[in-house]
Structure formats: C-alpha cells, structure tokens
Design an enzyme around this catalytic site. Structure first.
Site, PDB file in Angstrom:
ATOM      1  N   GLU A  27       0.851  -1.188   0.000  1.00  0.00           N
ATOM      2  CA  GLU A  27       0.000   0.000   0.000  1.00  0.00           C
ATOM      3  C   GLU A  27       0.891   1.244   0.000  1.00  0.00           C
ATOM      4  O   GLU A  27       1.993   1.231   0.563  1.00  0.00           O
ATOM      5  CB  GLU A  27      -0.889  -0.013   1.261  1.00  0.00           C
ATOM      6  CG  GLU A  27      -1.770   1.221   1.376  1.00  0.00           C
ATOM      7  CD  GLU A  27      -2.866   1.114   2.445  1.00  0.00           C
ATOM      8  OE1 GLU A  27      -2.930   0.083   3.145  1.00  0.00           O
ATOM      9  OE2 GLU A  27      -3.650   2.067   2.559  1.00  0.00           O
ATOM     10  N   ASN A  72      -6.703   1.529   2.778  1.00  0.00           N
ATOM     11  CA  ASN A  72      -7.430   2.781   2.992  1.00  0.00           C
ATOM     12  C   ASN A  72      -7.003   3.848   1.984  1.00  0.00           C
ATOM     13  O   ASN A  72      -7.798   4.705   1.599  1.00  0.00           O
ATOM     14  CB  ASN A  72      -7.182   3.295   4.416  1.00  0.00           C
ATOM     15  CG  ASN A  72      -7.729   2.332   5.469  1.00  0.00           C
ATOM     16  OD1 ASN A  72      -8.586   1.510   5.174  1.00  0.00           O
ATOM     17  ND2 ASN A  72      -7.236   2.440   6.689  1.00  0.00           N
ATOM     18  N   ASN A 172     -12.168  -0.944  -0.905  1.00  0.00           N
ATOM     19  CA  ASN A 172     -11.514  -1.483   0.292  1.00  0.00           C
ATOM     20  C   ASN A 172     -12.308  -1.127   1.537  1.00  0.00           C
ATOM     21  O   ASN A 172     -12.656   0.042   1.742  1.00  0.00           O
ATOM     22  CB  ASN A 172     -10.104  -0.877   0.422  1.00  0.00           C
ATOM     23  CG  ASN A 172      -9.402  -1.316   1.704  1.00  0.00           C
ATOM     24  OD1 ASN A 172      -9.035  -2.479   1.842  1.00  0.00           O
ATOM     25  ND2 ASN A 172      -9.227  -0.391   2.646  1.00  0.00           N
ATOM     26  N   GLU A 173     -12.592  -2.127   2.361  1.00  0.00           N
ATOM     27  CA  GLU A 173     -13.186  -1.929   3.698  1.00  0.00           C
ATOM     28  C   GLU A 173     -14.258  -0.832   3.701  1.00  0.00           C
ATOM     29  O   GLU A 173     -14.197   0.113   4.498  1.00  0.00           O
ATOM     30  CB  GLU A 173     -12.092  -1.597   4.721  1.00  0.00           C
ATOM     31  CG  GLU A 173     -11.138  -2.743   4.926  1.00  0.00           C
ATOM     32  CD  GLU A 173     -10.194  -2.581   6.124  1.00  0.00           C
ATOM     33  OE1 GLU A 173     -10.100  -1.474   6.681  1.00  0.00           O
ATOM     34  OE2 GLU A 173      -9.557  -3.583   6.501  1.00  0.00           O
ATOM     35  N   TYR A 244      -6.746  -8.712  11.806  1.00  0.00           N
ATOM     36  CA  TYR A 244      -5.457  -8.418  12.443  1.00  0.00           C
ATOM     37  C   TYR A 244      -5.552  -8.835  13.897  1.00  0.00           C
ATOM     38  O   TYR A 244      -6.592  -8.662  14.528  1.00  0.00           O
ATOM     39  CB  TYR A 244      -5.143  -6.917  12.355  1.00  0.00           C
ATOM     40  CG  TYR A 244      -4.888  -6.435  10.947  1.00  0.00           C
ATOM     41  CD1 TYR A 244      -3.670  -6.665  10.325  1.00  0.00           C
ATOM     42  CD2 TYR A 244      -5.870  -5.738  10.228  1.00  0.00           C
ATOM     43  CE1 TYR A 244      -3.419  -6.219   9.027  1.00  0.00           C
ATOM     44  CE2 TYR A 244      -5.633  -5.288   8.938  1.00  0.00           C
ATOM     45  CZ  TYR A 244      -4.403  -5.535   8.341  1.00  0.00           C
ATOM     46  OH  TYR A 244      -4.160  -5.100   7.060  1.00  0.00           O
ATOM     47  N   GLU A 292      -6.300  -9.230   3.683  1.00  0.00           N
ATOM     48  CA  GLU A 292      -5.487  -8.555   4.704  1.00  0.00           C
ATOM     49  C   GLU A 292      -5.507  -9.442   5.942  1.00  0.00           C
ATOM     50  O   GLU A 292      -6.577  -9.683   6.511  1.00  0.00           O
ATOM     51  CB  GLU A 292      -6.021  -7.163   5.046  1.00  0.00           C
ATOM     52  CG  GLU A 292      -5.813  -6.141   3.956  1.00  0.00           C
ATOM     53  CD  GLU A 292      -6.137  -4.715   4.393  1.00  0.00           C
ATOM     54  OE1 GLU A 292      -5.944  -4.363   5.576  1.00  0.00           O
ATOM     55  OE2 GLU A 292      -6.604  -3.955   3.522  1.00  0.00           O
ATOM     56  N   GLN A 353       1.499  -6.204   5.699  1.00  0.00           N
ATOM     57  CA  GLN A 353       1.865  -5.862   4.345  1.00  0.00           C
ATOM     58  C   GLN A 353       3.240  -6.458   4.045  1.00  0.00           C
ATOM     59  O   GLN A 353       3.658  -7.345   4.772  1.00  0.00           O
ATOM     60  CB  GLN A 353       1.825  -4.343   4.183  1.00  0.00           C
ATOM     61  CG  GLN A 353       0.403  -3.808   4.422  1.00  0.00           C
ATOM     62  CD  GLN A 353       0.189  -2.367   4.001  1.00  0.00           C
ATOM     63  OE1 GLN A 353       1.061  -1.734   3.422  1.00  0.00           O
ATOM     64  NE2 GLN A 353      -0.998  -1.823   4.303  1.00  0.00           N
TER      65      GLN A 353
HETATM   66  O1  AHR Z   1      -3.019  -2.657   6.330  1.00  0.00           O
HETATM   67  C1  AHR Z   1      -3.270  -1.465   6.989  1.00  0.00           C
HETATM   68  C2  AHR Z   1      -4.712  -0.995   6.830  1.00  0.00           C
HETATM   69  O2  AHR Z   1      -5.544  -1.880   7.499  1.00  0.00           O
HETATM   70  C3  AHR Z   1      -5.260  -0.959   5.426  1.00  0.00           C
HETATM   71  O3  AHR Z   1      -4.977   0.216   4.748  1.00  0.00           O
HETATM   72  C4  AHR Z   1      -6.745  -1.081   5.658  1.00  0.00           C
HETATM   73  O4  AHR Z   1      -7.404  -1.690   4.580  1.00  0.00           O
HETATM   74  C5  AHR Z   1      -6.852  -1.849   6.951  1.00  0.00           C
HETATM   75  O5  AHR Z   1      -7.705  -1.252   7.832  1.00  0.00           O
END
Ligand code: AHR
Length: 502
Positions: A27, A72, A172-173, A244, A292, A353
């Site tokens: 990103e 994001n 995205n999201e 995450y 992700e 990432q």
């Molecule tokens: O990977 C970091 C961020 O986490 C990304 O930009 C977003 O898609 C997610 O919230």
C-alpha cells in the site's frame, strides 16, 4: 510432558492449494513503497530505482500475488496521478494516512516491480470517492490493447503490452467509518454490483473481489456479507475477509490461539455465501480472498504513530513499523495453518503488508534490508505447502483461553504434493511454558520416507530481528525420530515447525 498425535492420510483431502494463498500487500502507506521497495539513491537500486536486495527477499519469501495500491489509501486515490512523465505528476494529500503522496510510483512502475518479483498484481479500484467510470478507465489503461485513448496513453507512457491484471478488488473496507466514502451495506452493494457488471462487460474472465466486512467485529458483520452478495453474486468471484491480531490486556494465551478466530471467521463467511447461493439456486460458489491478515499492534499505531497535526503531511513517514517477536511469528505460522485448512474455499490471501509497514521485510534508507521473525513461517509455508491440504486428525490436550474457551495446545495441518510425493506438516505449540511431544502417524505414507524438520522458537519469546541485530532469530534444523510408523519430535513452548516427509 504432554503429547499430541497427528494421523496423516494422503487420501483424505480438503482441497487443492491455490498459489494465490501466499500473496502479500503493498500500500502507499508509510515506507512500504517509498524507502521500501523503491529507493533510487540506494546503492542496491536498479535502473528503475527498485532495491534489488528487497526484491531478492520478496522472491525468497515466495510471494505469489501482491495487492496494490491500498488499503485505505485507495479510497482517495486518483490512479491517473501515478502515470505519465514523473515531472508532471501531482503531489497530493493522502487523507487515509495523513501523508503527502508524491506519485513517483504508480500503476506502470508497480506492474514492472511485480514482474521483477515474480508476483501477480492484484489491483484495487477506488469505490470510496469514485465509481463505475473510473474503474472502467483504469481497466482500459491497464489491460486494453492499443487503439483506444487510455490504452494508447499507456503505450505512449512506455508499456506497449497490456498489463493483463486478472484480479481486481472492488474498493476497500467500505464498511469502516475511517474509510473515505464509507457506506451502508445497501449503498456499497449497489456500486459494487454496477462496477462488477461493467468490468465483466469488458472482460468476463476478470476475477473480482467484493468487499466483505473490514473485520468480524464490525457491527454489521454477517448482514453486510449477505446484503452485498445478494446484490452482486453473479458478477463477483470472491468476497474479502480482513483480520489483524494482537495481545489484548496481556492475554497471551488467547493471542496464541488467534487462528481459532480466523477459523470461525472463514466458516461464518462461507456459510453466509452458501446461504445466498442456495436462496438464488445458483451453481456458482463464491471463494474467499483473505486479502489482509497479520499480527498488527494497532494500539501502538493509535497511541504513538498516528499523525494528528493538521499541518503535518510528511512524505513516507515511519508508520505501522511493528517489530515482530518469536511469539508473533508463531501466531503468523498458525494463521497460515488456518488458511491452508480452508484451502477448498480460501483461494487467495494477502499477508498485510510486505515491506516496513507491519511487514516481514524491513529496510533502512541507504542501509540494509532484513527478515523479521514472521518472514520464516511464511517463506517455509509458501515453499512446502504444495498440492492439496490433508484433513489431519489432531489429538492434543487443550487449554483454557479467556477469548475462545478451551482450545487445542497443538494446532496442525498437512499438505501432500502428488507430483513430487512430498508431504509437509505445519504445527504450533501454543503453550507458554511446556514442551509438547509431537507424534506423527505416518503408517499411510511410504515406509521409506525420510523426515526433516525446521523449527522457530527461542528461550526469549519476545526476541526479534532488528537493524542492530538482524539475524538474532532464525530457523533451526531439529531431529525427527522414527520408530516404525510413528515419527516423533519435541516442540518447545511457543514454537512453530515444518516437517518435510519425502
Ligand atoms: O493494512 C493497513 C490498513 O488496514 C489498510 O490500509 C486497511 O485496509 C486496513 O484497515
């Protein structure tokens, strides 16, 4: 000493392993692109300004696909800012990360980097502040044959052949309140369905990923997936999952069992997608793109990293540069076990990432690049998990967690590659203080098979690799004893192992 037993049977298969399971994510965030993959003044930079030492590590990591350019970031991104002569490219504010985007790297440069890395490019379009027409424009620019304006612009910019991008993310999201253009499920379903249908009108062979919830903790999780799939089902191929993990309130036992959450998350989304399939009497099955996933110390980002000064818009600031411990790497190894266990439905995934930003690879400007602890389970799994996932019976003691109740002390999965005849077992010991004896019943495999194992563990579970000590943590070979049909090895507390059976 507790023991756990696995029984391997090459005929009991879960599904074929798609190489896209070993994808990652780049990103425009912090130092992932600038001072990460790209640093033209670095002694190891190639003619395009890409760091060759980083490219070598990416290839060693075994990254199949790379999601780009966000994240994001993509919800405020104008793709055309990043193409054409560099001197004409605008500098813009990136609202997602409160940074300045110089646009030195854009679609053409990144596609060229991905080719050098040997990875497939997976491109996300902006459905936060843009819509159908812009998605069609970037598709024409990227994949069109010469003869129309935008394809000709790519040719004029130096790329004669179309990039041939097969996989596209529809935003995205979009459920996240932090996202530019955050939507209700109904709003997003509408724009995603229209964009997907238009893109498939251009090329029915494209593979499109519709956004699922940004995490399973979102208030609309479940309903979001249902509403979006009910509207977009026939034109999309994947639904995304993002997750995450970090220890909460010092609860390491639950943290080490994070894969339990990933298992439940995947199974919930599969159930939702299949309920929509049944209601539509459709023959088509939606796959999951877990695009992700990682360990991410988000609390540190919010407390330390986040830029809030209204006049501060730095270029490539140090953001989300988590240093990963042995324990974090064991969790990452276990998350890979969860992804493999669901190989029948999870056919694409991206470790978020790749460089510097919550990443397996770190760099210093003008200095070295090194492997974080999380590099090792990813690289080994990408290398050895070939063919099909086996349905492994795991008989292990369990332990109590605050978050998930009782969970097995040992988690494991196995893969079998009919072409080479190789079997691989991936396992973790989640205990914080006890060794576990791992017994593997190999009676259904070739009696003459040889076994070897590589282990990640350390007396200090918080040990990391750093700029000062980049090789503090690495894998080590460990002995596997074989007595007839049973192979045995000892897993130290908080450890990850790969056993190769050839
Ligand atoms: O990977 C970091 C961020 O986490 C990304 O930009 C977003 O898609 C997610 O919230």
């Amino acid at each position: 000493m507790p023991s756990a037993r696995l029984t391997l049977d090459p005929r009991a298969t879960v599904g074929a392993i798609d190489r896209r399971l070993f994808g990652s994510f780049v990103e425009h965030l912090g130092r992932c692109v600038y001072d990460g993959i790209y640093e033209p003044s670095h002694p190891a930079a190639d003619d395009d300004g890409f760091r060759v030492d980083v490219l070598d590590l990416v290839r060693e990591l075994g990254v199949s696909t790379v999601r780009y350019p966000g994240g994001n970031f993509v919800s405020g991104y104008r793709w055309e800012d990043g193409v054409g002569p560099r001197e004409d490219r605008p500098r813009r504010r990136d609202l997602a990360w409160h940074s300045t985007e110089t646009n030195e790297i854009g679609l053409d440069e990144f596609a060229s980097w991905a080719r050098k890395a040997g990875s497939e490019l997976m491109y996300a379009v902006n459905l936060g502040t843009r819509g159908v027409l812009d998605a069609l424009d970037v598709l024409e620019y990227a994949n069109g044959r010469a003869g129309t304006t935008l394809a000709d612009r790519r040719v004029a910019n130096g790329t004669t052949e179309p990039h041939g991008i097969r996989m596209w993310c529809l935003g995205n999201e979009m459920d996240g309140p932090w996202q530019l253009g955050a939507s209700t499920p109904e709003e997003y379903a509408e724009i995603a369905a229209k964009t997907a249908s238009a893109m498939k009108q251009v090329d029915p062979a494209l593979e499109l990923v519709v956004c699922g919830s940004s995490s399973s903790q979102m208030p609309t999780f479940g309903r979001w997936e249902r509403v979006v799939l009910e509207r977009a089902y026939e034109d999309v191929d994947f639904i995304s999952c993002h997750a995450y993990y970090e220890p909460k309130g010092g609860d390491l036992g639950s943290f080490l069992a994070s894969a339990t959450d990933m298992d439940r998350f995947i199974e919930s989304v599969v159930a939702t997608a299949d309920a929509v399939k049944a209601a539509r009497r459709s023959d088509k099955e939606i796959a999951i793109s877990f695009d992700e996933w990682n360990v991410w110390y988000q609390s540190r980002f919010h407390e330390v990293d986040k830029i809030t000064d209204v006049d501060d818009w730095p270029v490539a600031p140090r953001l989300l540069e988590d240093g990963y411990s042995v324990m974090d790497a064991v969790v990452v190894g276990n998350l890979l076990i969860s992804l493999l266990r669901h190989a029948d439905r999870v056919t694409s995934a991206s470790l978020a990432q790749l460089v510097n930003v919550i990443a397996p690879i770190m760099t210093e400007p003008g200095g070295p690049a090194w492997r974080q602890t999380t590099f090792f389970p990813f690289a080994e799994t990408s290398r050895h998990a070939r063919g099909v996932t086996l349905d492994v019976a795991v008989d292990a003691p369990d332990y109590e967690t605050a978050r998930f109740g009782r969970v097995p002390l040992v988690d494991a999965v196995a893969t079998y590659d009919a072409d080479s005849g190789a079997t691989a077992v991936f396992a973790v010991n989640r205990s914080l203080d006890e060794e576990v004896v791992l017994e593997i019943d190999v009676s259904r495999l070739d009696a003459s098979a040889s076994l070897s194992a590589r282990l990640l563990s350390d007396a200090d579970i918080h040990a990391r690799n750093t700029l000062e000590d980049p090789e503090r943590v690495s894998l080590r070979e460990v002995a596997v004893d074989r007595d007839g049909d049973v192979a045995t090895l000892t897993l130290p507390a908080v450890s990850w192992v790969v056993v190769e059976i050839r």
